[in-house]
Design a protein around this motif. Structure first.
Motif, PDB file in Angstrom:
ATOM      1  N   GLY A  69      38.053  42.731  38.147  1.00 49.81           N
ATOM      2  CA  GLY A  69      38.855  41.554  37.862  1.00 49.81           C
ATOM      3  C   GLY A  69      39.533  41.021  39.110  1.00 49.81           C
ATOM      4  O   GLY A  69      39.658  41.735  40.112  1.00 49.81           O
ATOM      5  N   PRO A  70      39.999  39.774  39.098  1.00 51.22           N
ATOM      6  CA  PRO A  70      40.611  39.164  40.272  1.00 51.22           C
ATOM      7  C   PRO A  70      41.988  39.720  40.618  1.00 51.22           C
ATOM      8  O   PRO A  70      42.443  39.583  41.758  1.00 51.22           O
ATOM      9  N   VAL A  71      42.681  40.338  39.652  1.00 57.16           N
ATOM     10  CA  VAL A  71      43.999  40.914  39.926  1.00 57.16           C
ATOM     11  C   VAL A  71      43.817  42.339  40.400  1.00 57.16           C
ATOM     12  O   VAL A  71      43.423  43.222  39.636  1.00 57.16           O
ATOM     13  N   GLN A  72      44.068  42.561  41.674  1.00 53.24           N
ATOM     14  CA  GLN A  72      43.889  43.883  42.274  1.00 53.24           C
ATOM     15  C   GLN A  72      45.135  44.256  43.074  1.00 53.24           C
ATOM     16  O   GLN A  72      46.074  43.480  43.175  1.00 53.24           O
ATOM     17  N   ASP A  73      45.130  45.453  43.622  1.00 51.45           N
ATOM     18  CA  ASP A  73      46.236  45.951  44.443  1.00 51.45           C
ATOM     19  C   ASP A  73      47.556  45.972  43.676  1.00 51.45           C
ATOM     20  O   ASP A  73      48.616  45.657  44.211  1.00 51.45           O
ATOM     21  N   ILE A  74      47.495  46.351  42.394  1.00 49.69           N
ATOM     22  CA  ILE A  74      48.696  46.475  41.576  1.00 49.69           C
ATOM     23  C   ILE A  74      49.114  47.941  41.564  1.00 49.69           C
ATOM     24  O   ILE A  74      48.285  48.842  41.410  1.00 49.69           O
ATOM     25  N   VAL A  75      50.408  48.185  41.710  1.00 56.13           N
ATOM     26  CA  VAL A  75      50.932  49.532  41.912  1.00 56.13           C
ATOM     27  C   VAL A  75      50.489  50.512  40.833  1.00 56.13           C
ATOM     28  O   VAL A  75      50.048  51.628  41.117  1.00 56.13           O
ATOM     29  N   ILE A  76      50.593  50.122  39.543  1.00 52.23           N
ATOM     30  CA  ILE A  76      50.327  51.076  38.460  1.00 52.23           C
ATOM     31  C   ILE A  76      48.854  51.132  38.061  1.00 52.23           C
ATOM     32  O   ILE A  76      48.496  51.814  37.103  1.00 52.23           O
ATOM     33  N   GLU A  77      47.986  50.427  38.763  1.00 48.74           N
ATOM     34  CA  GLU A  77      46.542  50.418  38.490  1.00 48.74           C
ATOM     35  C   GLU A  77      46.221  50.114  37.028  1.00 48.74           C
ATOM     36  O   GLU A  77      45.506  50.867  36.359  1.00 48.74           O
ATOM     37  N   PRO A  78      46.711  49.001  36.505  1.00 50.46           N
ATOM     38  CA  PRO A  78      46.453  48.682  35.098  1.00 50.46           C
ATOM     39  C   PRO A  78      45.088  48.046  34.895  1.00 50.46           C
ATOM     40  O   PRO A  78      44.486  47.506  35.825  1.00 50.46           O
ATOM     41  N   GLU A  79      44.602  48.120  33.667  1.00 49.41           N
ATOM     42  CA  GLU A  79      43.416  47.375  33.254  1.00 49.41           C
ATOM     43  C   GLU A  79      43.835  46.404  32.162  1.00 49.41           C
ATOM     44  O   GLU A  79      44.481  46.810  31.194  1.00 49.41           O
ATOM     45  N   LEU A  80      43.480  45.151  32.314  1.00 48.95           N
ATOM     46  CA  LEU A  80      43.735  44.156  31.282  1.00 48.95           C
ATOM     47  C   LEU A  80      42.407  43.515  30.929  1.00 48.95           C
ATOM     48  O   LEU A  80      41.805  42.815  31.748  1.00 48.95           O
ATOM     49  N   LEU A  81      41.934  43.787  29.714  1.00 48.58           N
ATOM     50  CA  LEU A  81      40.617  43.333  29.275  1.00 48.58           C
ATOM     51  C   LEU A  81      40.746  42.547  27.973  1.00 48.58           C
ATOM     52  O   LEU A  81      41.427  42.975  27.040  1.00 48.58           O
ATOM     53  N   ASP A  82      40.071  41.408  27.912  1.00 52.18           N
ATOM     54  CA  ASP A  82      39.997  40.603  26.693  1.00 52.18           C
ATOM     55  C   ASP A  82      38.599  40.835  26.128  1.00 52.18           C
ATOM     56  O   ASP A  82      37.601  40.359  26.666  1.00 52.18           O
ATOM     57  N   ILE A  83      38.511  41.590  25.018  1.00 50.40           N
ATOM     58  CA  ILE A  83      37.227  42.061  24.512  1.00 50.40           C
ATOM     59  C   ILE A  83      36.896  41.395  23.176  1.00 50.40           C
ATOM     60  O   ILE A  83      37.704  41.394  22.250  1.00 50.40           O
ATOM     61  N   SER A  84      35.692  40.829  23.094  1.00 52.35           N
ATOM     62  CA  SER A  84      35.188  40.252  21.843  1.00 52.35           C
ATOM     63  C   SER A  84      34.016  41.107  21.365  1.00 52.35           C
ATOM     64  O   SER A  84      33.020  41.262  22.084  1.00 52.35           O
ATOM     65  N   VAL A  85      34.135  41.643  20.145  1.00 54.26           N
ATOM     66  CA  VAL A  85      33.138  42.575  19.620  1.00 54.26           C
ATOM     67  C   VAL A  85      32.503  41.984  18.359  1.00 54.26           C
ATOM     68  O   VAL A  85      33.204  41.676  17.398  1.00 54.26           O
ATOM     69  N   PRO A  86      31.178  41.829  18.333  1.00 49.43           N
ATOM     70  CA  PRO A  86      30.516  41.329  17.113  1.00 49.43           C
ATOM     71  C   PRO A  86      30.716  42.302  15.948  1.00 49.43           C
ATOM     72  O   PRO A  86      30.942  43.503  16.145  1.00 49.43           O
ATOM     73  N   ALA A  87      30.613  41.793  14.743  1.00 49.40           N
ATOM     74  CA  ALA A  87      30.789  42.619  13.544  1.00 49.40           C
ATOM     75  C   ALA A  87      29.800  43.784  13.542  1.00 49.40           C
ATOM     76  O   ALA A  87      28.619  43.618  13.856  1.00 49.40           O
ATOM     77  N   GLY A  88      30.302  44.968  13.202  1.00 47.48           N
ATOM     78  CA  GLY A  88      29.460  46.143  13.066  1.00 47.48           C
ATOM     79  C   GLY A  88      29.074  46.815  14.368  1.00 47.48           C
ATOM     80  O   GLY A  88      28.295  47.775  14.364  1.00 47.48           O
ATOM     81  N   VAL A  89      29.600  46.343  15.479  1.00 49.05           N
ATOM     82  CA  VAL A  89      29.233  46.887  16.795  1.00 49.05           C
ATOM     83  C   VAL A  89      30.311  47.843  17.285  1.00 49.05           C
ATOM     84  O   VAL A  89      31.502  47.629  17.063  1.00 49.05           O
ATOM     85  N   ILE A  90      29.894  48.896  17.970  1.00 46.90           N
ATOM     86  CA  ILE A  90      30.805  49.872  18.555  1.00 46.90           C
ATOM     87  C   ILE A  90      30.862  49.643  20.062  1.00 46.90           C
ATOM     88  O   ILE A  90      29.824  49.498  20.715  1.00 46.90           O
ATOM     89  N   VAL A  91      32.061  49.606  20.622  1.00 45.03           N
ATOM     90  CA  VAL A  91      32.218  49.462  22.062  1.00 45.03           C
ATOM     91  C   VAL A  91      33.032  50.643  22.580  1.00 45.03           C
ATOM     92  O   VAL A  91      34.003  51.074  21.961  1.00 45.03           O
ATOM     93  N   ARG A  92      32.618  51.173  23.718  1.00 41.43           N
ATOM     94  CA  ARG A  92      33.325  52.289  24.355  1.00 41.43           C
ATOM     95  C   ARG A  92      33.692  51.895  25.774  1.00 41.43           C
ATOM     96  O   ARG A  92      32.922  51.231  26.465  1.00 41.43           O
ATOM     97  N   HIS A  93      34.880  52.314  26.191  1.00 36.01           N
ATOM     98  CA  HIS A  93      35.326  52.022  27.549  1.00 36.01           C
ATOM     99  C   HIS A  93      36.094  53.228  28.078  1.00 36.01           C
ATOM    100  O   HIS A  93      37.018  53.716  27.417  1.00 36.01           O
TER     101      HIS A  93
END
Length: 238
Positions: free
Chosen positions: A166-190
């Motif tokens: 992502g474009p936001v880098q060099d942040i002290v706490i090393e966060p991840e901010l993700l906007d996730i769209s999941v189709p019906a019935g689908v499994i996503v792992r991260h």
């Protein structure tokens, strides 16, 4: 990699902030110790301009970061460092208060009348609480969207997915901010780093967040306005 279990779920609470902005607070009260380093998550979502136009006039911050993500509507920003800007649908405002900053966030009425977005507060570690304040405005065009298996779409604001950062880098706490769209019935792992707190906030739809689907979770489904954590305490083992 083992799947984390849901530690706890919370329902958003209606509240009024700023000069009279109506919003829902997912957490930010007595639950804060369970979300370290996250301090607050507010969801502002209304089509009534009288509930958001009063805005958040000049106010101070220190020792934290504020992250605002707008899904619909317009928000103007100004601060004591001279930064000025406007965030629109898909844009992100990431401000590091550090040693101290004064700013204002003033929503404007959009053609649709709708304002929808959310704001995180994150705590800075003790060693960085007096760091120099900074502000960055991230336009939606600079936020990459990754499509992974089975049509899952992920906008990567900060962190990394499938080799895309992502474009936001060099942040002290090393966060991840993700906007996730999941189709019906689908499994996503991260994958989530060991020791990091994981939070899922449902903007729309419903889903399970535990592979075991225990009786409690079978009866409960996450719905818009509900928030669930994969690890309520930092360092909790999956």
């Amino acid at each position: 990699m083992p799947v984390r279990r849901i530690a706890k779920t919370f329902k958003s609470r209606p509240t009024i902030e700023g000069a009279g902005v109506h919003l829902k607070r997912a957490f930010g009260y007595s639950q804060v110790p369970q979300f370290d380093p996250f301090l607050m998550l507010d969801d502002f979502h209304t089509a009534n301009p009288t509930e958001y136009l009063p805005g958040f006039p000049w106010h101070p911050h220190r020792g934290i970061e504020t992250i605002t993500y707008v899904l619909s509507g317009i928000v103007e920003h100004g601060d004591s460092m001279g930064n000025q800007g406007v965030i629109r649908p898909g844009d992100v405002q990431w401000m590091t208060a550090g040693s101290g900053i004064i700013h204002q966030e003033m929503p404007k009425e959009s053609p649709s009348g709708m304002l929808w977005g959310f704001q995180f507060w994150t705590n800075l570690p003790a060693k960085q609480k007096m760091m120099a304040p900074s502000y960055r405005e991230v336009k939606t065009a600079s936020i990459p969207e990754v499509t992974v298996a089975d049509g899952v779409r992920i906008k990567v604001v900060s962190g990394e997915v499938a080799g895309v950062k992502g474009p936001v880098q060099d942040i002290v706490i090393e966060p991840e901010l993700l906007d996730i769209s999941v189709p019906a019935g689908v499994i996503v792992r991260h994958p989530v780093k060991v020791g990091h707190t994981a939070i899922a906030y449902v903007l729309d739809g419903e889903g399970y967040f535990d592979d075991r689907r225990t009786p409690l979770l079978t009866k409960w489904r996450a719905r818009a306005g509900w928030m669930s954590t994969g690890a309520a305490f930092v360092g909790r083992k999956p």
